[in-house]
Design a protein around this motif. Structure first.
Motif, PDB file in Angstrom:
ATOM      1  N   SER A  57      15.204   4.787   0.460  1.00  0.00           N
ATOM      2  CA  SER A  57      14.151   4.724  -0.336  1.00  0.00           C
ATOM      3  C   SER A  57      13.944   3.407  -1.131  1.00  0.00           C
ATOM      4  O   SER A  57      15.120   2.817  -1.679  1.00  0.00           O
ATOM      5  CB  SER A  57      14.588   5.775  -1.543  1.00  0.00           C
ATOM      6  N   GLU A  58      12.697   3.065  -1.027  1.00  0.00           N
ATOM      7  CA  GLU A  58      12.354   1.651  -1.470  1.00  0.00           C
ATOM      8  C   GLU A  58      12.297   1.902  -3.257  1.00  0.00           C
ATOM      9  O   GLU A  58      11.359   2.691  -3.875  1.00  0.00           O
ATOM     10  CB  GLU A  58      11.019   1.128  -1.063  1.00  0.00           C
ATOM     11  N   ARG A  59      13.284   1.267  -3.765  1.00  0.00           N
ATOM     12  CA  ARG A  59      13.246   1.063  -5.319  1.00  0.00           C
ATOM     13  C   ARG A  59      12.868  -0.120  -5.703  1.00  0.00           C
ATOM     14  O   ARG A  59      13.761  -1.113  -5.935  1.00  0.00           O
ATOM     15  CB  ARG A  59      14.432   1.820  -5.863  1.00  0.00           C
ATOM     16  N   ARG A  60      11.778  -0.411  -5.806  1.00  0.00           N
ATOM     17  CA  ARG A  60      11.351  -1.936  -6.192  1.00  0.00           C
ATOM     18  C   ARG A  60      11.549  -2.244  -7.698  1.00  0.00           C
ATOM     19  O   ARG A  60      12.113  -3.334  -7.975  1.00  0.00           O
ATOM     20  CB  ARG A  60       9.820  -2.127  -6.112  1.00  0.00           C
ATOM     21  N   CYS A  61      11.299  -1.255  -8.741  1.00  0.00           N
ATOM     22  CA  CYS A  61      11.650  -1.446 -10.185  1.00  0.00           C
ATOM     23  C   CYS A  61      10.908  -2.557 -10.624  1.00  0.00           C
ATOM     24  O   CYS A  61      11.247  -3.217 -11.481  1.00  0.00           O
ATOM     25  CB  CYS A  61      13.071  -1.548 -10.211  1.00  0.00           C
ATOM     26  N   TYR A  62       9.601  -2.554 -10.022  1.00  0.00           N
ATOM     27  CA  TYR A  62       8.845  -3.571 -10.635  1.00  0.00           C
ATOM     28  C   TYR A  62       7.169  -3.100 -10.039  1.00  0.00           C
ATOM     29  O   TYR A  62       7.049  -2.496  -9.369  1.00  0.00           O
ATOM     30  CB  TYR A  62       8.856  -5.047 -10.222  1.00  0.00           C
ATOM     31  N   ILE A  63       6.281  -3.355 -10.591  1.00  0.00           N
ATOM     32  CA  ILE A  63       4.927  -3.531 -10.050  1.00  0.00           C
ATOM     33  C   ILE A  63       4.701  -4.478  -9.102  1.00  0.00           C
ATOM     34  O   ILE A  63       4.497  -5.718  -9.565  1.00  0.00           O
ATOM     35  CB  ILE A  63       3.713  -3.676 -11.340  1.00  0.00           C
ATOM     36  N   GLY A  64       4.093  -4.399  -7.911  1.00  0.00           N
ATOM     37  CA  GLY A  64       4.186  -5.357  -6.938  1.00  0.00           C
ATOM     38  C   GLY A  64       2.453  -5.514  -6.786  1.00  0.00           C
ATOM     39  O   GLY A  64       1.727  -4.802  -7.002  1.00  0.00           O
ATOM     40  N   ALA A  65       2.342  -6.754  -6.118  1.00  0.00           N
ATOM     41  CA  ALA A  65       1.027  -6.977  -5.974  1.00  0.00           C
ATOM     42  C   ALA A  65       0.235  -6.216  -5.092  1.00  0.00           C
ATOM     43  O   ALA A  65      -0.798  -5.967  -5.022  1.00  0.00           O
ATOM     44  CB  ALA A  65       1.060  -8.512  -5.310  1.00  0.00           C
ATOM     45  N   SER A  66       1.286  -5.481  -4.120  1.00  0.00           N
ATOM     46  CA  SER A  66       0.675  -4.776  -2.898  1.00  0.00           C
ATOM     47  C   SER A  66       0.014  -3.257  -3.699  1.00  0.00           C
ATOM     48  O   SER A  66      -0.784  -2.678  -3.017  1.00  0.00           O
ATOM     49  CB  SER A  66       1.639  -4.691  -1.868  1.00  0.00           C
ATOM     50  N   ASN A  67       0.585  -2.910  -4.794  1.00  0.00           N
ATOM     51  CA  ASN A  67      -0.153  -1.841  -5.399  1.00  0.00           C
ATOM     52  C   ASN A  67      -0.636  -1.899  -6.689  1.00  0.00           C
ATOM     53  O   ASN A  67      -1.083  -0.931  -7.574  1.00  0.00           O
ATOM     54  CB  ASN A  67       1.239  -0.668  -5.321  1.00  0.00           C
ATOM     55  N   VAL A  68      -0.828  -3.022  -7.282  1.00  0.00           N
ATOM     56  CA  VAL A  68      -1.292  -3.265  -8.489  1.00  0.00           C
ATOM     57  C   VAL A  68      -2.914  -2.621  -8.695  1.00  0.00           C
ATOM     58  O   VAL A  68      -3.480  -2.596  -9.495  1.00  0.00           O
ATOM     59  CB  VAL A  68      -1.340  -4.642  -8.851  1.00  0.00           C
ATOM     60  N   GLY A  69      -3.370  -2.694  -7.461  1.00  0.00           N
ATOM     61  CA  GLY A  69      -4.946  -2.398  -7.317  1.00  0.00           C
ATOM     62  C   GLY A  69      -4.983  -0.763  -7.649  1.00  0.00           C
ATOM     63  O   GLY A  69      -5.904  -0.203  -7.334  1.00  0.00           O
ATOM     64  N   ASN A  70      -3.762  -0.177  -7.307  1.00  0.00           N
ATOM     65  CA  ASN A  70      -3.783   1.374  -7.385  1.00  0.00           C
ATOM     66  C   ASN A  70      -4.281   1.783  -8.549  1.00  0.00           C
ATOM     67  O   ASN A  70      -3.896   1.367  -9.711  1.00  0.00           O
ATOM     68  CB  ASN A  70      -2.417   1.792  -7.142  1.00  0.00           C
ATOM     69  N   PRO A  71      -5.418   2.748  -8.661  1.00  0.00           N
ATOM     70  CA  PRO A  71      -6.001   3.071  -9.807  1.00  0.00           C
ATOM     71  C   PRO A  71      -5.247   4.190 -10.825  1.00  0.00           C
ATOM     72  O   PRO A  71      -5.404   4.185 -11.855  1.00  0.00           O
ATOM     73  CB  PRO A  71      -7.332   3.822  -9.560  1.00  0.00           C
ATOM     74  N   CYS A  72      -4.041   4.603 -10.246  1.00  0.00           N
ATOM     75  CA  CYS A  72      -3.252   5.672 -10.981  1.00  0.00           C
ATOM     76  C   CYS A  72      -2.030   5.136 -11.564  1.00  0.00           C
ATOM     77  O   CYS A  72      -1.257   4.271 -11.246  1.00  0.00           O
ATOM     78  CB  CYS A  72      -2.720   6.714  -9.992  1.00  0.00           C
ATOM     79  N   HIS A  73      -2.292   5.085 -12.967  1.00  0.00           N
ATOM     80  CA  HIS A  73      -1.366   4.340 -13.900  1.00  0.00           C
ATOM     81  C   HIS A  73       0.113   5.108 -13.796  1.00  0.00           C
ATOM     82  O   HIS A  73       1.197   4.511 -14.019  1.00  0.00           O
ATOM     83  CB  HIS A  73      -1.642   4.231 -15.417  1.00  0.00           C
ATOM     84  N   ALA A  74       0.062   6.496 -13.626  1.00  0.00           N
ATOM     85  CA  ALA A  74       1.455   7.187 -13.435  1.00  0.00           C
ATOM     86  C   ALA A  74       2.145   6.631 -12.134  1.00  0.00           C
ATOM     87  O   ALA A  74       3.277   6.266 -12.062  1.00  0.00           O
ATOM     88  CB  ALA A  74       1.141   8.703 -13.280  1.00  0.00           C
ATOM     89  N   PHE A  75       1.315   6.105 -11.268  1.00  0.00           N
ATOM     90  CA  PHE A  75       1.941   5.662  -9.940  1.00  0.00           C
ATOM     91  C   PHE A  75       2.660   4.376 -10.384  1.00  0.00           C
ATOM     92  O   PHE A  75       3.783   3.998  -9.655  1.00  0.00           O
ATOM     93  CB  PHE A  75       0.807   5.430  -8.971  1.00  0.00           C
ATOM     94  N   LEU A  76       1.911   3.555 -10.973  1.00  0.00           N
ATOM     95  CA  LEU A  76       2.545   2.339 -11.206  1.00  0.00           C
ATOM     96  C   LEU A  76       3.905   2.328 -12.186  1.00  0.00           C
ATOM     97  O   LEU A  76       4.627   1.569 -12.126  1.00  0.00           O
ATOM     98  CB  LEU A  76       1.220   1.355 -11.980  1.00  0.00           C
TER      99      LEU A  76
END
Length: 271
Positions: free
Chosen positions: A17-36
């Motif tokens: 399970s990928e636990r980045r524990c940060y907002i990454g450049a690859s998903n910063v464009g995701n429009p869902c703030h809950a996802f971020l």
């Protein structure tokens, strides 16, 4: 079929399970703030199917192929930062916002970000015909964040067609207004000002295929094991140096307490 089942089972066992524990450049464009928020706090994700895991693995292998081909063509490209001997990494907002570039191209007196993607034929043709801003806006945002955080004003998107092994590339200039929009969104998430999910129904396309779906829509979903940690608690707020602050005890968040509470996403706004 037993052979294929055995391969899939073996592939699934390699999943971590990928636990980045940060907002990454690859998903910063995701429009869902809950996802971020879930990404920022290291919430676990649904494991992808074995076939998807192999797609990701192949993508990483093809990145090496692309860099090799570029170097053979005489392009001055570096896939690692010579100072760290690690992947090029750029951070902001106390380290809670991070971007990793596939490489940097030295083009005369210009230094440019390199982003590599492998695409199936349909996606590749969309990119070639429409340009990255239209065909893959989340990739466009990824490149803008990398440029903004690195201070570089130009980037190359190089796409490898997995069906035909044909390349297509596009030079993308820095879009400062877009970068500022992305930074404002990331700051809103990091400050805990927004945990809004993209939809008010789990049946929408984005929610249906989201790896964080069990956290937003637990009904009918297999629950994911969630570590009781300060960062996963809704009372914790990010601070500098990737640390966390407890708003209940008004102190640095180091150990979870009996008042730990799971993050609850806000309902989608319709204003």
């Amino acid at each position: 079929m037993e052979l294929i089942d055995a391969i899939d089972i073996s592939t699934a066992k390699t999943y971590k399970s990928e636990r980045r524990c940060y907002i990454g450049a690859s998903n910063v464009g995701n429009p869902c703030h809950a996802f971020l928020q879930y990404s920022l706090r290291g919430y676990p994700q649904n494991p992808p199917p074995p076939a998807v895991m192999r797609i990701f693995s192949l993508g990483h292998q093809l990145e090496e192929v692309v860099v090799h081909d570029m170097k053979m063509a005489g392009v001055n490209v570096s896939e690692v930062d010579p100072k760290t001997q690690q992947q090029w990494t750029y951070t902001a907002l106390g380290g809670h916002l991070r971007g990793h570039a596939d490489g940097v191209i030295y083009n005369g007196d210009r230094t440019q970000v390199l982003e590599i993607k492998s695409m199936n034929d349909k996606k590749w043709r969309m990119f070639k015909n429409q340009g990255i801003f239209t065909s893959h806006p989340i990739y466009y945002d990824q490149m803008q964040l990398l440029m903004g955080l690195s201070g570089l004003k130009s980037a190359w998107m190089v796409a490898y067609n997995k069906n035909t092994s044909v390349y297509h590339a596009q030079n993308v200039p820095f879009d400062e207004p877009r970068f500022k929009d992305l930074m404002r969104k990331a700051l809103s998430v990091v400050r805990g000002l927004s945990t809004t999910r993209i939809s008010d129904t789990p049946d929408c396309f984005e929610c249906r295929y989201c790896n964080y779906k069990p956290h937003c829509w637990p009904s009918g979903e297999q629950p994911l094991p969630l570590a009781v940690e300060c960062r996963t608690c809704r009372h914790a707020k990010p601070t500098a140096k990737r640390r966390w602050f407890c708003t209940l005890h008004k102190s640095r968040a180091t150990d979870p307490c009996s008042q730990w509470s799971k993050l609850q996403p806000e309902e989608a706004s319709h204003g």
